[in-house]
Design a protein around this motif. Structure first.
Motif, PDB file in Angstrom:
ATOM      1  N   LEU A   1       2.567  28.124 103.510  1.00  0.00           N
ATOM      2  CA  LEU A   1       2.298  27.254 102.359  1.00  0.00           C
ATOM      3  C   LEU A   1       3.263  27.533 101.211  1.00  0.00           C
ATOM      4  O   LEU A   1       3.738  26.600 100.547  1.00  0.00           O
ATOM      5  N   GLU A   2       3.545  28.801 100.965  1.00  0.00           N
ATOM      6  CA  GLU A   2       4.493  29.145  99.900  1.00  0.00           C
ATOM      7  C   GLU A   2       5.883  28.602 100.208  1.00  0.00           C
ATOM      8  O   GLU A   2       6.534  28.013  99.343  1.00  0.00           O
ATOM      9  N   ARG A   3       6.323  28.775 101.442  1.00  0.00           N
ATOM     10  CA  ARG A   3       7.662  28.299 101.825  1.00  0.00           C
ATOM     11  C   ARG A   3       7.713  26.770 101.822  1.00  0.00           C
ATOM     12  O   ARG A   3       8.677  26.172 101.358  1.00  0.00           O
ATOM     13  N   ASN A   4       6.657  26.140 102.329  1.00  0.00           N
ATOM     14  CA  ASN A   4       6.595  24.681 102.360  1.00  0.00           C
ATOM     15  C   ASN A   4       6.675  24.096 100.952  1.00  0.00           C
ATOM     16  O   ASN A   4       7.361  23.097 100.723  1.00  0.00           O
ATOM     17  N   ALA A   5       5.995  24.735 100.009  1.00  0.00           N
ATOM     18  CA  ALA A   5       6.011  24.261  98.617  1.00  0.00           C
ATOM     19  C   ALA A   5       7.412  24.339  98.017  1.00  0.00           C
ATOM     20  O   ALA A   5       7.771  23.538  97.155  1.00  0.00           O
ATOM     21  N   GLY A   6       8.216  25.282  98.485  1.00  0.00           N
ATOM     22  CA  GLY A   6       9.565  25.435  97.961  1.00  0.00           C
ATOM     23  C   GLY A   6      10.630  24.680  98.730  1.00  0.00           C
ATOM     24  O   GLY A   6      11.755  24.525  98.246  1.00  0.00           O
ATOM     25  N   VAL A   7      10.295  24.202  99.939  1.00  0.00           N
ATOM     26  CA  VAL A   7      11.294  23.530 100.778  1.00  0.00           C
ATOM     27  C   VAL A   7      10.935  22.064 101.009  1.00  0.00           C
ATOM     28  O   VAL A   7      11.644  21.158 100.567  1.00  0.00           O
ATOM     29  N   TRP A   8       9.831  21.812 101.707  1.00  0.00           N
ATOM     30  CA  TRP A   8       9.486  20.443 102.056  1.00  0.00           C
ATOM     31  C   TRP A   8       9.055  19.608 100.854  1.00  0.00           C
ATOM     32  O   TRP A   8       9.457  18.450 100.718  1.00  0.00           O
ATOM     33  N   THR A   9       8.236  20.179  99.979  1.00  0.00           N
ATOM     34  CA  THR A   9       7.749  19.384  98.852  1.00  0.00           C
ATOM     35  C   THR A   9       8.888  18.883  97.970  1.00  0.00           C
ATOM     36  O   THR A   9       8.947  17.686  97.674  1.00  0.00           O
ATOM     37  N   PRO A  10       9.842  19.725  97.550  1.00  0.00           N
ATOM     38  CA  PRO A  10      10.956  19.197  96.748  1.00  0.00           C
ATOM     39  C   PRO A  10      11.793  18.158  97.501  1.00  0.00           C
ATOM     40  O   PRO A  10      12.254  17.176  96.908  1.00  0.00           O
ATOM     41  N   PHE A  11      11.967  18.360  98.806  1.00  0.00           N
ATOM     42  CA  PHE A  11      12.698  17.371  99.596  1.00  0.00           C
ATOM     43  C   PHE A  11      11.986  16.021  99.554  1.00  0.00           C
ATOM     44  O   PHE A  11      12.600  14.977  99.312  1.00  0.00           O
ATOM     45  N   LEU A  12      10.671  16.036  99.799  1.00  0.00           N
ATOM     46  CA  LEU A  12       9.905  14.789  99.793  1.00  0.00           C
ATOM     47  C   LEU A  12       9.947  14.117  98.420  1.00  0.00           C
ATOM     48  O   LEU A  12      10.077  12.891  98.322  1.00  0.00           O
ATOM     49  N   GLU A  13       9.833  14.903  97.375  1.00  0.00           N
ATOM     50  CA  GLU A  13       9.829  14.346  96.015  1.00  0.00           C
ATOM     51  C   GLU A  13      11.129  13.627  95.666  1.00  0.00           C
ATOM     52  O   GLU A  13      11.134  12.760  94.800  1.00  0.00           O
ATOM     53  N   ARG A  14      12.210  13.954  96.346  1.00  0.00           N
ATOM     54  CA  ARG A  14      13.498  13.296  96.103  1.00  0.00           C
ATOM     55  C   ARG A  14      13.662  12.006  96.907  1.00  0.00           C
ATOM     56  O   ARG A  14      14.640  11.280  96.725  1.00  0.00           O
ATOM     57  N   GLN A  15      12.728  11.714  97.820  1.00  0.00           N
ATOM     58  CA  GLN A  15      12.870  10.551  98.693  1.00  0.00           C
ATOM     59  C   GLN A  15      12.320   9.291  98.032  1.00  0.00           C
ATOM     60  O   GLN A  15      11.240   9.292  97.449  1.00  0.00           O
ATOM     61  N   ASP A  16      13.084   8.212  98.159  1.00  0.00           N
ATOM     62  CA  ASP A  16      12.651   6.920  97.653  1.00  0.00           C
ATOM     63  C   ASP A  16      11.402   6.482  98.417  1.00  0.00           C
ATOM     64  O   ASP A  16      11.367   6.557  99.649  1.00  0.00           O
ATOM     65  N   GLY A  17      10.389   6.082  97.713  1.00  0.00           N
ATOM     66  CA  GLY A  17       9.170   5.611  98.349  1.00  0.00           C
ATOM     67  C   GLY A  17       8.097   6.669  98.536  1.00  0.00           C
ATOM     68  O   GLY A  17       6.980   6.350  98.934  1.00  0.00           O
ATOM     69  N   PHE A  18       8.421   7.926  98.249  1.00  0.00           N
ATOM     70  CA  PHE A  18       7.417   8.988  98.346  1.00  0.00           C
ATOM     71  C   PHE A  18       6.426   8.812  97.200  1.00  0.00           C
ATOM     72  O   PHE A  18       6.812   8.668  96.045  1.00  0.00           O
ATOM     73  N   VAL A  19       5.134   8.811  97.524  1.00  0.00           N
ATOM     74  CA  VAL A  19       4.083   8.619  96.519  1.00  0.00           C
ATOM     75  C   VAL A  19       3.402   9.935  96.180  1.00  0.00           C
ATOM     76  O   VAL A  19       3.165  10.239  95.016  1.00  0.00           O
ATOM     77  N   GLY A  20       3.084  10.736  97.191  1.00  0.00           N
ATOM     78  CA  GLY A  20       2.394  11.995  96.914  1.00  0.00           C
ATOM     79  C   GLY A  20       2.053  12.753  98.180  1.00  0.00           C
ATOM     80  O   GLY A  20       2.152  12.226  99.285  1.00  0.00           O
TER      81      GLY A  20
END
Length: 120
Positions: free
Chosen positions: A39-58
């Motif tokens: 969870l710690e690694r995912n929050a630092g890797v996948w979450t920022p990646f998703l937040e940069r994607q067009d169309g990502f809501v949450g």
């Protein structure tokens, strides 16, 4: 929607319109005892990646009470097209950044929402 008699609906319902929003429902299975680190690694890797994607809501994170080695993510996209702009190569690159925290398995289910007007 029409009512033919109290408590009964006619059989000629119009098709329910769907919303363009899509839900990506991911179930992640991890090695025993690895959930906190993942969870710690995912929050630092996948979450920022998703937040940069067009169309990502949450993104929501759910922890199954009966399975301490699983994580469920509910990821909302503005549309299926937005979600599918993420290529397998992009996913592989982000997964590589997860390093030792890579999951044992990932199950993905796609859902679309219905636009339902109860007053209609």
């Amino acid at each position: 929607m029409s009512v033919t008699e109290p408590g009964r609906f006619s059989r000629d319902w119009p098709p329910l319109p769907t919303s363009p929003e899509v839900i990506e429902f991911l179930t992640i299975r991890l090695p025993p005892g690895a959930r906190t680190a993942y969870l710690e690694r995912n929050a630092g890797v996948w979450t920022p990646f998703l937040e940069r994607q067009d169309g990502f809501v949450g993104k929501e994170t759910w922890l199954p009470a009966d399975d301490p080695d699983s994580v469920v993510f509910v990821i909302r996209w503005r549309s299926r097209a937005s979600w599918k702009q993420i290529t397998p190569e992009m996913c592989a690159a982000v997964d590589a950044l997860m390093g030792e925290s890579a999951p044992r398995s990932v199950d993905c289910v796609e859902y679309s929402s219905l636009c339902f007007d109860p007053t209609g």
